[in-house]
Design a protein around this motif. Structure first.
Motif, PDB file in Angstrom:
ATOM      1  N   CYS A  25     -18.672  70.590  66.753  1.00 33.86           N
ATOM      2  CA  CYS A  25     -19.542  70.370  65.588  1.00 33.86           C
ATOM      3  C   CYS A  25     -18.882  69.516  64.507  1.00 33.86           C
ATOM      4  O   CYS A  25     -19.535  69.149  63.528  1.00 33.86           O
ATOM      5  N   GLU A  30     -22.097  66.858  65.672  1.00 34.19           N
ATOM      6  CA  GLU A  30     -22.485  67.320  64.340  1.00 34.19           C
ATOM      7  C   GLU A  30     -24.004  67.383  64.157  1.00 34.19           C
ATOM      8  O   GLU A  30     -24.539  68.368  63.647  1.00 34.19           O
ATOM      9  N   CYS A  33     -25.471  70.311  66.074  1.00 33.26           N
ATOM     10  CA  CYS A  33     -25.162  71.577  65.398  1.00 33.26           C
ATOM     11  C   CYS A  33     -26.070  71.796  64.192  1.00 33.26           C
ATOM     12  O   CYS A  33     -26.522  72.919  63.950  1.00 33.26           O
ATOM     13  N   ARG A  34     -26.362  70.750  63.458  1.00 32.02           N
ATOM     14  CA  ARG A  34     -27.315  70.857  62.346  1.00 32.02           C
ATOM     15  C   ARG A  34     -28.701  71.227  62.860  1.00 32.02           C
ATOM     16  O   ARG A  34     -29.382  72.078  62.291  1.00 32.02           O
ATOM     17  N   SER A  37     -28.856  74.847  63.555  1.00 30.29           N
ATOM     18  CA  SER A  37     -28.378  75.689  62.443  1.00 30.29           C
ATOM     19  C   SER A  37     -27.070  76.406  62.753  1.00 30.29           C
ATOM     20  O   SER A  37     -26.899  77.575  62.403  1.00 30.29           O
ATOM     21  N   VAL A  38     -26.143  75.726  63.378  1.00 31.80           N
ATOM     22  CA  VAL A  38     -24.826  76.296  63.645  1.00 31.80           C
ATOM     23  C   VAL A  38     -24.005  76.169  62.371  1.00 31.80           C
ATOM     24  O   VAL A  38     -23.770  75.068  61.891  1.00 31.80           O
ATOM     25  N   LYS A  39     -23.587  77.314  61.842  1.00 36.17           N
ATOM     26  CA  LYS A  39     -22.833  77.316  60.586  1.00 36.17           C
ATOM     27  C   LYS A  39     -21.434  77.901  60.739  1.00 36.17           C
ATOM     28  O   LYS A  39     -20.554  77.610  59.963  1.00 36.17           O
ATOM     29  N   GLY A  40     -21.238  78.753  61.708  1.00 33.50           N
ATOM     30  CA  GLY A  40     -19.934  79.364  61.950  1.00 33.50           C
ATOM     31  C   GLY A  40     -19.439  79.023  63.337  1.00 33.50           C
ATOM     32  O   GLY A  40     -20.212  78.671  64.218  1.00 33.50           O
ATOM     33  N   TYR A  41     -18.133  79.114  63.515  1.00 31.95           N
ATOM     34  CA  TYR A  41     -17.546  78.717  64.792  1.00 31.95           C
ATOM     35  C   TYR A  41     -16.640  79.829  65.308  1.00 31.95           C
ATOM     36  O   TYR A  41     -15.869  80.382  64.530  1.00 31.95           O
ATOM     37  N   THR A  43     -20.027  79.599  67.675  1.00 36.96           N
ATOM     38  CA  THR A  43     -21.395  80.105  67.749  1.00 36.96           C
ATOM     39  C   THR A  43     -21.868  79.917  69.184  1.00 36.96           C
ATOM     40  O   THR A  43     -21.672  78.851  69.760  1.00 36.96           O
ATOM     41  N   ASP A  56     -29.380  83.282  69.115  1.00 37.90           N
ATOM     42  CA  ASP A  56     -27.963  83.549  68.873  1.00 37.90           C
ATOM     43  C   ASP A  56     -27.499  84.680  69.787  1.00 37.90           C
ATOM     44  O   ASP A  56     -28.129  85.735  69.843  1.00 37.90           O
TER      45      ASP A  56
END
Length: 146
Positions: A25, A30, A33-34, A37-41, A43, A56
């Motif tokens: 990401c 990138e 991932c947007r 809605s990937v915000k943490g790694y 995921t 998820d």
């Protein structure tokens, strides 16, 4: 988690219904991932039966937990000898390739294996893997060695 993920990817590399992939990401992935809605790694997202949004994954991060989840929720079983678990597309391909000679199927296997490392859309890669598995199943059923 990376070793467990890589092991899972190896386990399902020939699957017709499961594609295990990872996306960086922070680089070329990138935008993807947007989009999801990937915000943490890390995921983990999974997609079932044409779900384009993805869900998820909330289970364990060890190999046994990941493999059990995939086997129970995602792995489809298509057997060339008993195609009840096969899609219409797989059944059509089985019928088409059944009439070919073992040498013709071996040639197709060789061609598809060369394509396996190529960059392609996930759905095309999945169909390539499905075809390989079907061809190998047909040749195994005919007693021919690959």
């Amino acid at each position: 988690m990376k070793p467990a993920w890589d092991q899972l990817g190896g386990e399902y590399a020939g699957s017709s219904s499961v594609l295990v992939a990872d996306v960086d990401c922070t680089a070329e992935g990138e935008a993807l991932c947007r989009q999801y809605s990937v915000k943490g790694y890390p995921t983990i997202k999974y997609f079932v039966d044409g779900d384009s949004e993805g869900q998820d994954y909330q289970g364990g991060r060890d190999y046994d937990s990941l493999a059990a989840f995939v086997d129970e929720n995602m792995a489809a079983k298509c057997d060339v000898e008993n195609p009840t678990g096969c899609t219409d597309k797989e059944i059509g391909y089985i019928e088409k390739m059944k009439v070919k000679t073992a040498d013709d199927r071996k040639s197709q296997i060789s061609r598809l294996e060369k394509m396996q490392g190529s960059s392609m859309k996930p759905e095309l890669k999945q169909w390539l893997v499905q075809r390989l598995r079907i061809l190998k199943g047909l040749n195994a059923g005919s007693g021919d060695e690959l």
